[in-house]
Write an enzyme that holds these catalytic residues in place. Structure first.
Site: not given
Length: 558
Positions: A457, A488-490, A492
């Site tokens: 993030y 990506t992370d969730w 983002t």
């Protein structure tokens, strides 16, 4: 531990410390150099381990530390270079271990020349079962400074920072002391010439018009709308209203699913199911199938802590169960120093992935334990990059021994605090970034080739990790040879505190999938394609990586 050891700060329990129900002796027998002239020179230390106890059997961990020459680049006093764990040894039983490691592990990054170098001078080789108990065992001498890898600069430092430097006189005295001891004790020594070390030069990629193989053929045949759809997870699968960690419906409680074109087009692009970690697969323990065949997978709160925080609701339909095995958190796994054990755990997890038709496990987490207050430390391995990289490599090799199942190493990178994690900016020098925070990821990619990487993030020197071309493409793909897909992370790109980051920026960076998927991401990509701020070739590059990965998963019989 490098700081404590270098600055002579006393600690109660040193790095590598551990107790046993028995005692061991560790004797270094010889040291050998091999592979010179091949580009991959290796150093091997042979040690003899004996269970000196009289009652209990046990296992011992042998740790190899190295003191590097203190010349133009100041360095830590000692760094972990290799380790190995014995078999179960009965009282009086002995085992000989040959512990090998690449000389590249001893290289330092020179910011002036943008290269990994081995500085000339004498290297001290230490062996023991912890840092404080390690004994000087041998030396290696290099006649001239050798350039091992020629790179290009990445992630320029945002602002000048004062860095702690050890006292030069004390550092020199410590170096002279162990060198004198090596001569007095006539310890084994090896000599290497810089001309015997080959220099690798990184070739950096450029945008291509097309890509090879079946994945390239499919990518070239897709319409712009289909390319945009495949750039994110499937927004239609998130029926929970809260995408964080639970946006899958085919496998209730899964973190997300990717877009499938199998029903619309002849290319049979399957959907991948992604399940969170880190302590095994995180799925809902129960879900309901209604009379009409539809699945009631509930929402995120219903699956979190077995629904402890969710409003009570009567189940509707037939209840099905998804019990998964809980494994110890990453820190405890790393404390075993047992790569064979982690491979076994990985194999177990992949068996459950196949049972529940999960393609990617969103683990292992492998950021550095920079500060004990980091809220994610429990799922990370260590304060040492080598130990982190070797643990992640082992569990990845175990998972991916089962064809079609893959790991997702995360959070790439410098994710070392939870507070303001989407807005924090990790400001650091390029050398610090490469030697500490990227090194574990590099080891994992080169040793085990995980199927995917998840970006973090935070920002790094002012650039969001998910939109950082230097990290996603120049480091991971070009320098390390990463061949999987990056995600990506969730949320983002859709979280309001994320800063200047959008889906189009992720595509430019080489971050292939924006997760868990949102129509706002599709609009971002379409808008920038139309404005020509996003090159269609950049989008195709990302989709090619995703399709190539999808074709390798357990969604296909062959």
């Amino acid at each position: 531990y490098r700081y404590f050891d270098t600055f002579d700060v006393p600690v109660r329990y040193c790095f590598g410390f551990g107790l046993s129900y028995t005692d061991f002796s560790i004797q270094t027998e010889n040291i050998r150099l091999s592979g010179t002239g091949t580009g991959k020179p290796m150093l091997s230390v042979q040690v003899r381990v004996t269970n000196t106890g009289t009652v209990y059997s046990g296992k011992e961990v042998v740790q190899i530390y190295v003191s590097c020459p203190q010349k133009t680049l100041p360095k830590e006093y000692r760094r972990l270079a290799a380790f190995a764990k014995t078999d179960l040894l009965a009282p009086g039983q002995t085992q000989t271990l040959k512990i090998s490691f690449a000389l590249y592990q001893l290289a330092s990054y020179c910011e002036t020349c943008a290269a990994w170098i081995l500085e000339s001078g004498t290297y001290g080789i230490w062996a023991g079962n912890s840092l404080n108990d390690a004994k000087l065992a041998a030396t290696m001498t290099l006649d001239e400074t050798a350039k091992m890898v020629q790179c290009a600069h990445i992630c320029p430092q945002k602002e000048a920072l004062p860095e702690l430097q050890p006292d030069a006189a004390k550092t020199a005295a410590k170096e002279q002391s162990w060198q004198a001891k090596a001569k007095e004790q006539n310890l084994p020594q090896v000599h290497i010439k810089a001309c015997e070390i080959c220099t690798e030069t990184i070739t950096y990629s450029t945008l291509a018009d097309s890509y090879p193989g079946k994945a390239g053929e499919i990518t070239d045949a897709l319409s712009t709308d289909q390319l945009i759809a495949l750039a994110t997870g499937d927004p239609a699968k998130d029926q929970s209203g809260l995408a964080l960690g639970s946006a899958g419906q085919t496998v209730p409680g899964a973190a997300a699913e990717t877009v499938s074109l199998a029903a619309k087009e002849p290319w049979n692009i399957a959907s991948m199911v992604l399940a969170d970690g880190p302590a095994g697969l995180r799925l809902r323990q129960t879900y309901q199938v209604r009379e009409d065949g539809s699945i009631d997978g509930g929402n995120f709160l219903g699956g979190f802590e077995n629904g402890f925080f969710a409003d009570p609701a009567e189940p509707e339909g037939t209840t099905y169960y998804q019990y998964c095995t809980a494994i110890p958190v990453g820190t405890l796994l790393a404390q075993t120093w047992n790569t064979d054990l982690l491979k076994e755990i990985g194999e177990m997890i992949s068996g459950e992935m196949n049972a529940f038709e999960v393609s990617l496990w969103l683990a292992p987490g492998m950021n550095i334990h920079r500060n004990p207050l980091c809220g994610r430390n429990f799922e990370y391995y260590s304060e040492d990059p080598l130990l982190s990289g070797m643990m992640a490599s082992a569990i990845t090799l175990g998972v991916q021994k089962t064809a079609g199942c893959g790991t997702t190493i995360k959070h790439f990178c410098c994710n070392n605090q939870e507070d303001n994690r989407m807005g924090s900016d990790s400001v650091l020098s390029e050398r610090t970034l490469r030697e500490i925070y990227l090194k574990g990821f590099e080891i994992s990619v080169k040793n085990a080739q995980p199927m995917s990487i998840m970006t973090s993030y935070n920002l790094i020197n002012g650039v969001h990790a998910a939109a950082c071309y230097d990290l996603c493409t120049k480091a991971a793909r070009d320098a390390w040879g990463f061949a999987g897909a990056i995600m990506t992370d969730w949320t983002t790109t859709t979280n309001s505190t994320a800063g200047e980051i959008n889906a189009a920026g992720c595509m430019r960076a080489g971050n292939d999938m924006v997760m868990p998927g949102d129509q706002r991401d599709h609009k971002s990509i379409r808008k920038e394609l139309e404005a020509a701020t996003l090159d269609l070739r950049e989008l195709k590059r990302c989709i090619y990586h995703t399709i190539k990965l999808t074709l390798q998963t357990n969604q296909y019989e062959d």
